[in-house]
Design an enzyme around this catalytic site. Structure first.
Site, PDB file in Angstrom:
ATOM      1  N   GLU A   1       7.190  39.244  10.165  1.00 19.35           N
ATOM      2  CA  GLU A   1       7.164  37.804   9.875  1.00 19.35           C
ATOM      3  C   GLU A   1       7.854  37.029  10.990  1.00 19.35           C
ATOM      4  O   GLU A   1       8.933  37.413  11.419  1.00 19.35           O
ATOM      5  CB  GLU A   1       7.852  37.504   8.536  1.00 19.35           C
ATOM      6  CG  GLU A   1       7.653  36.065   8.102  1.00 19.35           C
ATOM      7  CD  GLU A   1       8.354  35.739   6.782  1.00 19.35           C
ATOM      8  OE1 GLU A   1       7.790  34.966   5.996  1.00 19.35           O
ATOM      9  OE2 GLU A   1       9.463  36.251   6.552  1.00 19.35           O
TER      10      GLU A   1
ATOM     11  N   ALA B   1      17.364  39.476   5.847  1.00 19.09           N
ATOM     12  CA  ALA B   1      16.538  40.476   5.165  1.00 19.09           C
ATOM     13  C   ALA B   1      15.079  40.059   5.278  1.00 19.09           C
ATOM     14  O   ALA B   1      14.772  38.964   5.742  1.00 19.09           O
ATOM     15  CB  ALA B   1      16.945  40.587   3.701  1.00 19.09           C
ATOM     16  N   MET B   2      14.176  40.943   4.844  1.00 16.48           N
ATOM     17  CA  MET B   2      12.738  40.659   4.927  1.00 16.48           C
ATOM     18  C   MET B   2      12.030  41.252   3.722  1.00 16.48           C
ATOM     19  O   MET B   2      12.278  42.394   3.345  1.00 16.48           O
ATOM     20  CB  MET B   2      12.164  41.236   6.234  1.00 16.48           C
ATOM     21  CG  MET B   2      10.651  41.104   6.376  1.00 16.48           C
ATOM     22  SD  MET B   2      10.109  39.380   6.330  1.00 16.48           S
ATOM     23  CE  MET B   2       8.425  39.588   5.728  1.00 16.48           C
ATOM     24  N   GLU B   3      11.095  40.460   3.144  1.00 20.59           N
ATOM     25  CA  GLU B   3      10.503  40.754   1.836  1.00 20.59           C
ATOM     26  C   GLU B   3       9.277  41.646   1.873  1.00 20.59           C
ATOM     27  O   GLU B   3       8.493  41.632   0.913  1.00 20.59           O
ATOM     28  CB  GLU B   3      10.139  39.448   1.140  1.00 20.59           C
ATOM     29  CG  GLU B   3       9.031  38.629   1.807  1.00 20.59           C
ATOM     30  CD  GLU B   3       9.524  37.547   2.748  1.00 20.59           C
ATOM     31  OE1 GLU B   3       8.791  36.592   3.012  1.00 20.59           O
ATOM     32  OE2 GLU B   3      10.670  37.675   3.236  1.00 20.59           O
ATOM     33  N   ASN B   4       9.047  42.445   2.923  1.00 24.83           N
ATOM     34  CA  ASN B   4       7.868  43.324   2.979  1.00 24.83           C
ATOM     35  C   ASN B   4       7.593  43.908   1.595  1.00 24.83           C
ATOM     36  O   ASN B   4       8.492  44.455   0.953  1.00 24.83           O
ATOM     37  CB  ASN B   4       8.109  44.481   3.951  1.00 24.83           C
ATOM     38  CG  ASN B   4       8.803  44.045   5.219  1.00 24.83           C
ATOM     39  OD1 ASN B   4       8.315  43.213   5.956  1.00 24.83           O
ATOM     40  ND2 ASN B   4       9.991  44.607   5.451  1.00 24.83           N
TER      41      ASN B   4
ATOM     42  N   HIS C   1      16.963  37.221  -3.530  1.00 24.63           N
ATOM     43  CA  HIS C   1      16.023  36.434  -2.711  1.00 24.63           C
ATOM     44  C   HIS C   1      14.800  37.273  -2.350  1.00 24.63           C
ATOM     45  O   HIS C   1      13.648  36.845  -2.548  1.00 24.63           O
ATOM     46  CB  HIS C   1      16.745  35.960  -1.450  1.00 24.63           C
ATOM     47  CG  HIS C   1      15.945  35.070  -0.564  1.00 24.63           C
ATOM     48  ND1 HIS C   1      16.130  33.713  -0.517  1.00 24.63           N
ATOM     49  CD2 HIS C   1      14.930  35.329   0.311  1.00 24.63           C
ATOM     50  CE1 HIS C   1      15.283  33.174   0.343  1.00 24.63           C
ATOM     51  NE2 HIS C   1      14.545  34.146   0.875  1.00 24.63           N
ATOM     52  N   GLU C   2      15.025  38.472  -1.835  1.00 24.54           N
ATOM     53  CA  GLU C   2      13.893  39.298  -1.375  1.00 24.54           C
ATOM     54  C   GLU C   2      13.031  39.771  -2.536  1.00 24.54           C
ATOM     55  O   GLU C   2      11.805  39.870  -2.399  1.00 24.54           O
ATOM     56  CB  GLU C   2      14.408  40.494  -0.564  1.00 24.54           C
ATOM     57  CG  GLU C   2      15.255  40.130   0.641  1.00 24.54           C
ATOM     58  CD  GLU C   2      14.669  39.009   1.487  1.00 24.54           C
ATOM     59  OE1 GLU C   2      13.435  38.997   1.714  1.00 24.54           O
ATOM     60  OE2 GLU C   2      15.444  38.130   1.915  1.00 24.54           O
TER      61      GLU C   2
ATOM     62  N   GLU D   1       9.877  30.267   0.881  1.00 20.65           N
ATOM     63  CA  GLU D   1      11.321  30.356   1.084  1.00 20.65           C
ATOM     64  C   GLU D   1      12.119  29.444   0.153  1.00 20.65           C
ATOM     65  O   GLU D   1      13.202  29.806  -0.296  1.00 20.65           O
ATOM     66  CB  GLU D   1      11.658  30.068   2.547  1.00 20.65           C
ATOM     67  CG  GLU D   1      11.060  31.070   3.532  1.00 20.65           C
ATOM     68  CD  GLU D   1      11.504  32.511   3.280  1.00 20.65           C
ATOM     69  OE1 GLU D   1      12.446  32.736   2.505  1.00 20.65           O
ATOM     70  OE2 GLU D   1      10.879  33.418   3.868  1.00 20.65           O
TER      71      GLU D   1
END
Length: 1291
Positions: A523, A658-661, A693-694, A716
């Site tokens: 992303e 962090a990242m929501e993959n 959040h993720e 977001e």
């Protein structure tokens, strides 16, 4: 008697007057200085004529004037001592004559006769002889014209609201003379060499192509253009602007470009194509090659006529050039084409307007109209020199992907990877071309498989790196609409050295060896750097991923592993299940030596946390939080989590939080790993919030995805909002509601600037997309959703968002889809039959909830209301004036700017809430107009609007309103909630910044803080007061700085002294303790320093083995870091520690040290990334910038390493913005403003010249300067009255 008059004309006139009328004039007008002016005709004499002009022009777009120098080479046709030429409103100085034969230079006298717009240059010492060539040199200056002719000022307002200036020319028929002295008649043709000076942020254009650019002192640049063809003065043109352009080359080899203001350049494509076709047509039709190497078309924001045919640089009204296929009409298309045809015909028939009109009306429709309006046929050039068959940043929709079969094989020794992908595509329009994304990949062996026929054929690959695109060309077969094909590509690349794409991460084990991890961060636009793909969010597809690895590693991806195959050469291939339909930016894979721990949720989902082997014992807290939160979301959204597993992986190097993959969320180690013996209360809160959040993203963002990045906030903003909703319910002990307010304050800091942007705002290229990941998308998005929730009621809001998720599962959405789902939530639409009807909140009227109701006549038009919050930037300032029972309300944009024009056109639908001294019930009022009035049932002692700051607006109280609230806080502060108290502190100081409230009134309000104990009002007090002395630290104002520090300490001394040096109490109490003790120690409060010194010595004597209370370690370490020995010991413990939270606290404490050489070393080492992680560099740099001993080092470091930073962290990223704004936001002098502006002005577009954060930084410094100019005397006087320096001798 008409005949008699005619007779007089014909007979009498010749006899008496003809000779007189036709004889030479012998009397002359008077020039400005009183001397006779040596010419008395409006037309110039033909005694001399120009051969060549060498013109240097330097416009100042700030002071709105220009200076210039011109050397005119002239040929003399009759002996003379006088040169007559044109000049209008120019101040001419230093006129000189050069004899080209002899090289002699002499001064010329200048006489002016404004009525004829002429000047005379008198050679007293030498006769100019017939047949000789001379040069005249003149210096001149003038203001940019306020009209539409000459060299004039044009302005436009950007979407951010700032006014930008363009300097442009319009010389036809007689206004070249207003820009430079010249022979301004059409038959005095000459050649022109034009040089233009400008600032780095601007470009210059003229008739001819640019030959070179020279860098000059003072941040200026000089663009030198090629010598022109011979032409009349009225055809000369030059522009200085911030325009952008798009270009193509005509069939006859002419470079054609269209220029426009940056935010309208996407409307230039039609004009460009029309110009290419028309110029080629004229070239052939007239059988005369167009004589210049380029033809520019520029859309000028202010332009009097329709267009102007300046040779090589035609200028237009914006309406005469800019066309949007979605917004413009057929008449626009015709009109623009006709205008361009007219101006380009002029390039050949400059003076024959009637003939040009004939060409427009007859020749164009017959030969060109169909061609002009058809699809674009000219394209950019690919790497191999062939035309690239697509010319837009966004991909075409001729095909779309259905399924990716991806095999990836990273080599963690050679640090590269190879891959193979088969993409199944569906064709929507017949085509021979497939355009998709690829960045830094070497693609080989591209093939096409017809799924119906099973035929395989090679595809030609063309690359266009500027758009990060490749074209796959099918020469042998047409891809037919409605058919499905498969594309196979082999590719290879190096693992990225940045934090995006498929990149290398490393960690050091306790034994000291460095180990490599290969991980992904796609992303927003980096999946294309790992495999060729359709890398836009609305190209959703299914993914089957296979990963090859060594035996010592494991592989993870979005889906569970189906099987592992053992291959030759000691390799293994992990094959993962096919994914749900998702966007490319959510794909993820990791190859590592991680270990994991797992649990199963109540809904049967396997949840695992992965980390490096020596830190897996810190994963338990995150695992428990994830299980609890995923179950909560499953129930709250009433939509089962669609995957069988959810992994959470702690990556040693990670740029963002962090990242929501989907199915494989990735985190910084500090965002996931927790040790109950080493981590603090803030660590516990932070980790829980990040996971919340993720996991919220698994629904908001993954299941339902925004259609394009302009609506990133739908991802977001919702995830940020749901953090607080979920954690408040699942972990009430964390008291998360105490911190939501701070997010709104942070958003308002950015949103109060001219450089802010709407929550939903157009973006196109990767850097613009990166910039969307900011406080506006995240925090403002969350705050306006919270406001809407309060407006609709929490139950109705929940029903609406569940409806939204169910309606649009596995789809892409825009703003309006959300508003429609939140409208009439109690009416079922079939998709949610039974669910909504049976809900308790729908059995009562949503808009009539007892005393806390909106006026019943207000229709709940969610879309109309919320578009005022998402489609315009900024937020409202509500002014309240109480007169008896009458409350007068008005709204305006709150803006930290001295330009009132930027606030006038804004209007919001504001859901106001208020309480009064007579009623603690929350009353509500929807303000839809600039002004309105509400009536109270009785007169009140005080009124407080925006209850608990649930609305995204600030409030000013006219009359006695502020005094009434200050008195209330002084005598009974708990009559208001802690959020209300915090919001009053914030609002008061925000109003000082815009001159609505005197500083002493805001400071009077802070006096009550000596009795405050709650975390939000206390920390908000610090947030408003500490920056005041931080401004002074960077100026020579030591006495006032120390008084301010002393006042803050005086205010909070009692509360600081009450703190125990333990980990006791609630999370909020513990976090407040950490804050207060750190402040007390950094400020040198003796009891703090004494205790911290004692604890540090004990800890050091135990070689760091003694267990310190976690919440006080920052204070202890900061005191320890003051000495060389203490700093060295702390750094050794930093290197040894396996606990991320401990390492972070040590690192932050080290940045508070007064040892400036250590601070410089920390920044340098963080950039290298071996002993200190580069991922933490932005926070190290900004922390050093807050240190009074080293703040200038941070600025110098940022400048010196700018190119390395934007390469590592990505142009437009939040990390870059964090450094740019963080390092500069405490400067308050004009000298530093000039230095900061100079540095950023020197950048090019590709190195960040257009970044929004630069404008934010400059605005912050300008605001600080205004604040200090306006408030410094008030602050001095107030502190003299309220601060007893003798009680604070420790400072």
């Amino acid at each position: 008697m008409t005949r008699f008059v005619l007779l007089v004309n014909l007979i009498v006139l010749p006899v008496h007057l003809w000779a007189a009328v036709t004889q030479e004039h012998t009397s002359f007008p008077t020039s400005v200085n009183g001397e006779p002016f040596p010419w008395n005709l409006m037309r110039l004499p033909d005694t001399v004529s120009p051969l060549h002009y060498h013109l240097l022009i330097h416009p100042n777009l700030t002071s709105l004037d220009f200076t210039g120098w011109v050397q005119i080479q002239i040929e003399v046709h009759e002996n003379t001592r006088t040169i007559i030429l044109h000049s209008k409103d120019l101040h001419i100085s230093n006129a000189r004559l050069l004899d080209s034969d002899k090289g002699q230079l002499q001064a010329l006298k200048v006489l002016e006769y404004p009525y004829f717009q002429q000047v005379a240059l008198i050679s007293d010492n030498a006769l100019l002889k017939r047949g000789h060539v001379y040069s005249v040199e003149l210096e001149f200056a003038a203001n940019l014209s306020e009209s539409f002719h000459g060299f004039y000022k044009s302005t436009y307002r950007s979407s951010k609201g700032d006014v930008r200036v363009v300097a442009s020319t319009q010389f036809e028929p007689t206004s070249a003379r207003a820009a430079f002295p010249c022979f301004d008649e059409p038959d005095f043709k000459a050649n022109f060499s034009i040089w233009i000076r400008r600032e780095a942020k601007h470009i210059a254009l003229s008739n001819m192509p640019k030959l070179r650019t020279l860098e000059l002192p003072d941040g200026l640049f000089e663009d030198q253009f090629d010598v022109s063809v011979k032409m009349s003065t009225y055809l000369v043109a030059f522009i200085v602007s911030d325009f952008l352009s798009i270009s193509k080359t005509s069939l006859h080899g002419v470079q054609i470009s269209v220029y426009a203001v940056p935010e309208k350049i996407d409307q230039a494509e039609f004009a460009l194509d029309a110009a290419v076709k028309l110029l080629d047509f004229y070239d052939d039709y007239f059988d005369i090659p167009y004589p210049l190497p380029k033809q520019d078309l520029a859309a000028i924001p202010d332009f009097q006529s329709g267009a102007m045919e300046n040779w090589g640089l035609t200028t237009y009204r914006e309406s005469g050039l800019l066309f949007d296929p979605h917004k413009s009409s057929a008449s626009d298309k015709l009109g623009i084409t006709m205008i361009i045809a007219h101006e380009l015909a002029h390039q050949y028939w400059a003076a024959m307007t009637r003939f040009v009109l004939l060409v427009n009306l007859i020749v164009l429709p017959v030969h060109l109209w169909a061609a002009v309006t058809q699809e674009h046929t000219s394209f950019p050039t690919s790497v191999n020199g062939e035309p690239f068959p697509w010319n837009l940043m966004r991909l075409p929709d001729t095909v779309s992907p259905l399924h990716y079969h991806l095999l990836i094989h990273p080599n963690l020794t050679s640090l590269d990877f190879t891959g193979w992908v088969q993409i199944q595509i569906e064709v929507h329009e017949n085509t021979r071309t497939i355009i998709l994304h690829s960045k830094d990949l070497h693609i080989s062996n591209a093939r096409l498989l017809d799924s119906d026929k099973g035929q395989l054929q090679a595809l030609k690959v063309l690359e266009y790196p500027y758009f990060q695109q490749v074209a796959l060309i099918s020469d042998n077969a047409l891809l037919k609409r409605g058919h499905v094909y498969s594309v196979e590509l082999e590719f290879a690349a190096n693992l990225s050295e940045s934090f995006h794409g498929f990149y290398k991460s490393t960690y050091r084990s306790s034994k000291g060896d460095v180990r490599v991890v290969a991980s992904t961060q796609f992303e927003p636009t980096s999946a294309r750097a790992a495999f060729p793909c359709f890398d836009e969010p609305d190209f959703k597809a299914n993914f089957s991923i296979w990963i090859r690895r060594e035996a010592k590693h494991i592989a993870l991806s979005n889906m569970p592993k189906l099987r592992t195959l053992e291959l030759p050469d000691g390799l293994f291939e992990d094959q993962f299940d096919v994914s749900v339909k998702m966007s490319t930016y959510l794909v993820a894979f990791i190859v590592s030596d991680f270990l994991s721990i797992s649990k199963t949720s109540l809904h049967g989902v396997q949840i695992s946390v992965y980390a490096v082997p020596e830190k897996i014992d810190q994963a338990e807290f995150a695992l428990d939080a994830a299980v609890k939160l995923l179950d909560f979301y499953d129930d709250y959204f009433d939509i089962p989590y669609p995957l069988p597993k959810q992994d959470l992986a702690a990556i040693p190097d990670f740029q963002s939080g962090a990242m929501e993959n989907w199915g494989l969320t990735t985190y910084r180690e500090s965002g996931l790993l927790f040790d109950p013996h080493k981590s603090s209360a803030s660590d516990k809160l932070g980790i829980t919030m990040i996971i919340a959040h993720e996991l919220a993203h698994q629904w908001f963002g993954n299941l339902v995805t925004m259609q394009w990045w302009n609506d990133l906030w739908l991802n977001e903003g919702f995830a940020k909002f749901m953090e607080f909703v979920s954690v408040n319910i699942t972990n009430p002990e964390l008291q998360v509601e105490d911190y939501f307010l701070g997010k709104c304050f942070e958003a308002m800091e950015v949103d109060s600037l001219s450089s802010s942007h709407p929550v939903s705002t157009p973006v196109e290229n990767p850097a613009q997309i990166q910039e969307m990941f900011d406080d506006v998308s995240y925090d403002k998005g969350a705050c306006i959703l919270n406001m809407l929730r309060e407006f609709l009621t929490p139950d109705a809001f929940k029903l609406g968002i569940v409806r939204y998720l169910k309606r649009y599962s596995y789809q892409n959405t825009v703003n309006s889809n959300l508003w429609e789902s939140l409208t009439n939530v109690c009416e079922s639409d079939g998709l949610d039959e039974g669910r909504l009807k049976g809900d308790e909140s729908c059995r009562r009227s949503v808009s009539h909830s007892g005393a806390s109701k909106w006026h019943s006549e207000d229709e709940l038009d969610v879309k109309a209301m919320m578009e005022t919050w998402t489609l315009q930037e900024g937020f409202p300032l509500i002014t309240v004036e109480v007169r008896g029972r009458e409350v007068r309300l008005s709204q305006e944009r709150y803006l930290k700017s001295d330009d009132p024009s930027q606030t006038s056109s804004f209007l919001w639908h504001v859901p106001l809430t208020y309480i009064t001294s007579g009623s603690t019930t929350v009353h509500r009022f929807l303000l839809k107009t600039k002004t309105d009035v509400l009536y109270l049932p009785e007169e009140v002692d005080w009124i407080k609007f925006n209850v608990d700051m649930s609305g995204y607006y600030i409030v000013h109280y006219e009359g006695s309103g502020w005094d009434d609230l200050i008195t209330l806080l002084k005598h009974n502060h708990t009559a208001l909630s802690s959020n209300d108290r915090a919001s009053l502190i914030n609002n008061a100081f925000q109003l000082v910044s815009v001159g609505k409230l005197p500083l002493d009134k805001a400071l009077d309000l802070t006096l009550y803080l000596s009795k405050e104990t709650e975390i939000m009002p206390v920390t908000q007090g610090f947030s408003e007061l500490v920056p005041l002395y931080k401004l002074m630290e960077k100026r020579d104002m030591v006495e006032l700085e120390n008084q301010m520090k002393g006042y803050i300490l005086q205010l909070f001394r009692k509360l600081i002294d009450q703190q125990s040096w333990t980990d006791d109490g609630s999370v909020s109490q513990r976090m407040l303790r950490s804050y207060l003790l750190l402040f007390g120690c950094v400020r040198g409060h003796p009891p703090c320093v004494s205790t911290a010194t004692h604890l540090f010595n004990q800890w050091r004597d135990s070689d760091g083995n003694m267990s310190l209370p976690n919440d006080v370690t920052m204070a202890v370490f900061s005191v320890g870091a003051r000495t060389e020995d203490g700093w060295k010991f702390l750094f050794e413990k930093y290197k040894e520690s396996m606990y991320v939270s401990m390492k972070n606290r040590i690192k932050m404490a080290l940045t508070t040290s007064p040892l400036d050489h250590k601070l410089k070393w920390m920044m340098e080492q963080s950039l290298v990334g071996e002993v200190m992680k580069t991922q933490d560099l932005p926070y190290v740099v900004t922390s050093v910038s807050k240190n009074p001993k080293a703040y200038k080092h941070a600025w110098d470091f940022l400048k010196a390493n700018w190119d390395a930073l934007i390469k590592k962290f990505d142009l437009g990223s939040h990390s870059i913005a964090h450094m740019v704004v963080g390092v500069t936001n405490q400067y308050s002098t004009r000298e530093m403003l000039a230095e900061v502006r100079s540095f950023f002005s020197s950048l090019r577009t590709e190195t960040g010249a257009e970044l929004r954060c630069i404008q934010q930084a400059l605005e912050n410094i300008e605001e600080n300067i205004r604040w200090m100019d306006n408030n410094r005397p008030l602050l001095k006087a107030w502190l003299r009255r309220h601060y007893d320096q003798h009680k604070n001798t420790e400072l």
